[in-house]
Design a protein around this motif. Structure first.
Motif, short mmCIF file in Angstrom:
data_model
loop_
_atom_site.label_atom_id
_atom_site.label_comp_id
_atom_site.label_asym_id
_atom_site.label_seq_id
_atom_site.Cartn_x
_atom_site.Cartn_y
_atom_site.Cartn_z
N LEU A 163 38.08 19.82 64.66
CA LEU A 163 36.72 20.32 64.85
C LEU A 163 35.72 19.17 64.75
N VAL A 164 34.69 19.21 65.60
CA VAL A 164 33.60 18.25 65.49
C VAL A 164 32.35 19.07 65.15
N CYS A 165 31.70 18.72 64.04
CA CYS A 165 30.52 19.47 63.63
C CYS A 165 29.27 18.66 63.96
N ILE A 166 28.48 19.13 64.90
CA ILE A 166 27.26 18.41 65.25
C ILE A 166 26.12 18.98 64.43
N LYS A 167 25.47 18.08 63.69
CA LYS A 167 24.38 18.51 62.82
C LYS A 167 23.05 18.05 63.40
N ASN A 168 22.12 18.95 63.43
CA ASN A 168 20.80 18.69 64.01
C ASN A 168 19.90 17.97 63.00
N SER A 169 20.36 16.81 62.53
CA SER A 169 19.59 16.08 61.52
C SER A 169 18.28 15.55 62.08
N SER A 170 18.23 15.31 63.39
CA SER A 170 17.03 14.75 64.01
C SER A 170 15.90 15.77 64.01
N GLY A 171 16.24 17.05 63.97
CA GLY A 171 15.22 18.09 64.08
C GLY A 171 14.72 18.25 65.51
N ASN A 172 15.30 17.48 66.42
CA ASN A 172 14.85 17.50 67.81
C ASN A 172 15.87 18.28 68.65
N ILE A 173 15.36 19.24 69.42
CA ILE A 173 16.27 20.12 70.17
C ILE A 173 17.01 19.38 71.28
N ASP A 174 16.28 18.55 72.02
CA ASP A 174 16.92 17.83 73.14
C ASP A 174 18.05 16.92 72.66
N ASP A 193 17.21 25.25 62.62
CA ASP A 193 16.33 25.82 63.63
C ASP A 193 17.13 26.71 64.59
N PRO A 194 16.93 28.02 64.53
CA PRO A 194 17.67 28.91 65.42
C PRO A 194 17.47 28.56 66.89
N ALA A 195 16.28 28.05 67.24
CA ALA A 195 16.02 27.69 68.64
C ALA A 195 16.93 26.56 69.09
N ALA A 196 17.22 25.62 68.17
CA ALA A 196 18.12 24.52 68.51
C ALA A 196 19.52 25.05 68.78
N ILE A 197 19.97 26.01 67.97
CA ILE A 197 21.29 26.61 68.17
C ILE A 197 21.34 27.30 69.54
N GLU A 198 20.29 28.05 69.84
CA GLU A 198 20.27 28.77 71.12
C GLU A 198 20.33 27.80 72.29
N ALA A 199 19.58 26.71 72.18
CA ALA A 199 19.58 25.72 73.26
C ALA A 199 20.96 25.09 73.40
N ALA A 200 21.60 24.76 72.26
CA ALA A 200 22.92 24.12 72.31
C ALA A 200 23.97 25.08 72.86
N LEU A 201 23.77 26.37 72.63
CA LEU A 201 24.76 27.34 73.11
C LEU A 201 24.81 27.39 74.63
N LYS A 202 23.68 27.08 75.27
CA LYS A 202 23.70 27.08 76.74
C LYS A 202 24.75 26.10 77.25
N ALA A 203 24.93 25.02 76.50
CA ALA A 203 25.88 24.00 76.95
C ALA A 203 27.28 24.21 76.36
N SER A 204 27.42 25.15 75.42
CA SER A 204 28.69 25.19 74.69
C SER A 204 29.24 26.58 74.46
N LYS A 205 28.52 27.60 74.91
CA LYS A 205 28.89 28.96 74.56
C LYS A 205 30.34 29.30 74.93
N ASP A 206 30.77 28.84 76.11
CA ASP A 206 32.11 29.20 76.56
C ASP A 206 33.19 28.50 75.73
N LYS A 207 32.83 27.58 74.86
CA LYS A 207 33.81 26.91 73.99
C LYS A 207 34.00 27.66 72.67
#
Lengths: 444, 305
Positions: free
Chosen positions: A130-141, A164-178
């Motif tokens: 597993l690779v855990c990506i942490k949003n330490s930057s606080g930046n969604i992009d 930030d739930p919005a960051a999770i939602e944005a990341a899911l667009k690129a990763s949801k199928d995984k």
């Protein structure tokens, strides 16, 4: 926790109406306990009884899946406190932390290092899954970019951690199928995270400091419709976390306490390398479904993966290799013949030492139910008769021009009988595999 | 509302064994619950780490371990002093290897003299281990035991096949003993009982449940220890001994520790020792000083309540 027939009987109407097809309610209860029939056959069962029976039929610790295809990971569904009681079923997933605050170069370098962490041991492929990506930057992009890169570079299952739930939602667009794991970062409200997990049918890790908080939060997440939950305990007190893990597991297994009936996980908190390894080993030994570490060096990850492999070995079933002739090196009709048992650690240790000796050798593993040499000898699974049978059945006699067989030094006592029964000349080898290279090189 | 913890209540505590005399004296054991479950029981004595030294140059030791001590491995007294002053060892394990037929077959008197010299120079409690050859040890260990009379050492190793001489001599000279039990709870119980029959106080026995390296059957030992502990807690006094493990000796034998650089070797030793701490180890004998430092820090962290 499974109910007995009598426990179920107490919940039934006790009318013996026979509508279920059984002569009595008791007979129906017994069949239910053995899972030979289903509760819907009873037309008059109460709602209360239904709820009780449904909850009892669920595993005490929920099975949670992360990832898809070759990356599909399963944790939870454990049944015992100690490996000797039965076994631990779903090995701890080892994850590696990647912070999206890394510079582009460092990020790529780290992800490539993770990709390279893949090993084979006793014939089994092992790696951090597993690779855990942490949003330490606080930046969604930056978060989305790191997630996208993690998927394309490492090809491993992923976990997404953010406040930030919005960051999770944005990341899911690129990763949801995984099928990523969503990790709610501590101190933020669980509500929005639960909604995202539910809407996307994804597993959710709730972050909490102790089992009281965990139970309150899982209750909330469950009510919001989340099915697969993991309890992520935070803090840097190692024995504190070991205790939370232990009491959560006991509550689930012994009391079937639903709010804690989920796998547990932790991030390592120690920065010193040796301490981080110790910390991760502690969690693997004491019930963690996932451990996420910071270190990506092979010389730390390998011992951690092997610890996981050891602890999750089935104590009732040693890992075995197929009983047969193994050709090590370019063997010929004059190559020596060594016999040992088919316990996998024995095989891999002996085979490794033969390789190191650079003397091409036939290694015959007899069927000893996967026991090591001394254990098999004591249990009469490694006897003169069994070795003889293997010599005959394997056809080794037609592969070599000599009739010399080398046996492990620990069972030198077998020599006389083996010579008598098999007709082969016995040479007693070293007691420890480490003596094999010298032994083989000096063999005439 | 706080969730009620499901606590296990046990009746039989683990014995407490003292090693050493005077200031540096250490205590092992005394647990009343599984490791670090402070909410249901106590762990009055923290698990300990000993560094291993030999009375002769360790010709068969892996290079990274020998190199960690530099030239000191050529002189047992220097080596022992380095462990204490430089690496902070609170307890040492002296292996009297020089007498072994395969390691020079040295004289017994010379071996005992070296032990005495070490004891004179370092003021920490000592674990004293024979050379591993039964015949030699039956001559060597009684002399070593007499030489150390009054120092309250931990002597080993008593095995099912060879325990009488060591038991008698430790009884006479006031030392504690390590009893071997090859991955078998029943042999452990039997040997402990046999030694008790000779008048040796069971509360002076430290149990060696066998040591295996990470990746080479470590989990067998892990589970044997858990089973023995649980049996002791519910009242089986013949298993209520503290555990000792020789993790350094076993881990530095395996390929993964020896052949892939010092760091991986150290981590192999650390991971094995950490798992053994979680299984209930009371004292572990390590070889690499950096592993010992890491595991000691780890134990201190674990003891934070």
């Amino acid at each position: 926790m499974a109910l007995t027939g009598l426990d179920i009987y107490k919940l039934l109407p006790k009318t013996n109406c026979k509508a279920c097809g059984f002569a009595t309610c008791l007979a129906f209860a017994m069949a239910l306990a053995q899972k030979k029939t289903s509760l819907d056959k009873c037309p008059t069962v109460s709602e209360e009884a239904k709820t009780a029976l449904e909850s009892a039929s669920q595993p005490p610790i929920k099975l949670v899946t992360i990832g898809t295809g070759d990356n599909r990971l399963e944790i939870g569904n454990e049944t015992v406190m100690y490996r000797h009681e039965q076994k631990f079923y779903h090995p701890t997933v080892i994850g590696i932390l990647v912070e999206d605050s890394l510079g582009a170069k460092e990020l790529d370098a780290r992800l490539n290092k993770i990709k390279a962490l893949s090993f084979e041991r006793v014939g089994i492929a092992i790696k951090p899954e597993l690779v855990c990506i942490k949003n330490s930057s606080g930046n969604i992009d930056r978060f989305v970019e790191a997630v996208t890169k993690a998927i394309s570079i490492t090809g491993r299952a992923i976990a997404l951690e953010s406040k930030d739930p919005a960051a999770i939602e944005a990341a899911l667009k690129a990763s949801k199928d995984k099928r990523p794991l969503i990790i709610h970062e501590g101190a933020s409200d669980i509500g929005p995270f639960a909604k995202i997990a539910k809407d996307n049918s994804l597993p959710l890790a709730i972050t909490c400091s102790d089992i009281d908080e965990a139970a309150a939060m899982t209750d909330k997440a469950k009510k919001a419709g989340v099915e697969e939950i993991i309890l992520n305990f935070k803090g840097d007190n190692i024995s504190g976390k070991v205790q939370e893990f232990t009491y959560a597991r006991r509550a689930a297994l012994k009391k079937n306490f639903r709010p804690l009936g989920y796998p547990v996980m932790a991030f390592t908190a120690q920065n010193d390398e040796g301490l981080e390894l110790c910390e991760a080993v502690s969690y693997v030994a004491k019930y963690a479904g996932i451990v996420i570490v910071k270190n990506v060096e092979k010389d730390l990850i390998l011992p951690l993966l092997v610890t996981r492999q050891d602890i999750y070995t089935d104590p009732q079933k040693p890992v075995q290799v197929e009983p047969k002739i193994y050709e090590i090196g370019k063997v010929g009709p004059n190559s020596p013949v060594i016999v040992t048992t088919n316990f996998s650690i024995t095989y891999f240790t002996v085979a490794g030492e033969i390789e190191a000796s650079k003397v091409p050798t036939y290694l015959i593993c007899t069927d000893a139910d996967g026991m090591s040499v001394l254990t098999a000898w004591a249990a009469e699974k490694f006897t003169a008769e069994k070795i003889t049978q293997m010599l005959n059945d394997s056809g080794i006699g037609s592969m070599v021009k000599h009739k010399n067989i080398i046996i492990p030094g620990y069972v030198s006592v077998l020599s006389g009988k083996l010579e008598e029964v098999s007709g082969w000349k016995v040479i007693v080898g070293p007691r420890e595999a480490s003596g094999i290279p010298v032994f083989l090189r000096n063999l005439k | 509302m706080a969730i009620e913890l499901i606590k296990e209540k046990y009746t039989g505590p683990i014995n407490t064994v003292e090693i050493g005399a005077g200031q540096g004296m250490v205590k092992l054991g005394g647990e009343t619950a599984l490791p670090f479950l402070f909410r249901e029981g106590d762990m009055p004595n923290k698990p300990l780490i000993a560094l291993e030294v030999q009375d002769c140059e360790p010709s068969d030791w892996a290079d990274p371990v020998r190199d960690a001590f530099g030239d000191a491995v050529k002189d047992p007294v220097k080596w022992a002093k380095k462990c204490v002053s430089e690496f902070g060892a609170k307890i040492l394990c002296v292996r009297l290897q020089s007498a072994h037929p395969d390691f020079g077959n040295g004289s017994i008197d010379a071996s005992v003299e070296r032990l005495k010299a070490i004891a004179k120079e370092v003021k920490v409690p000592l674990i004293v281990i024979g050379c591993g050859d039964d015949d030699k040890d039956n001559e060597l260990l009684p002399k070593a035991s007499q030489a150390m009379k009054g120092s309250n050492c931990l002597f080993g190793i008593a095995t099912q096949a060879n325990y009488k001489t060591l038991t008698a001599t430790c009884l006479a000279d006031g030392h504690s003993i390590i009893a071997d039990s090859p991955i078998d709870v029943n042999i452990a119980k039997q040997l402990n009982i046999l030694m008790a029959d000779m008048g040796f106080d069971q509360k002076r026995i430290v149990m060696h449940p066998t040591t295996t390296s990470l990746g080479y059957g470590m989990e067998y030992v892990y589970s044997i220890m858990e089973r023995a502990r649980l049996a002791a807690f519910i009242g089986d006094a013949s298993l209520a001994m503290p555990f000792i493990l020789f993790v350094g000796q076993e881990t530095w034998k395996v390929k993964e520790a020896k052949e892939f650089g010092e760091k991986q070797g150290i981590n192999w030793e650390i991971a094995t020792a950490a798992a053994m701490v979680q299984a209930g180890a009371d004292i572990q004998v390590l070889r690499h000083p950096r592993s010992a430092v890491s595991i000691t820090k780890y134990i201190d962290k674990l003891m934070e309540r």
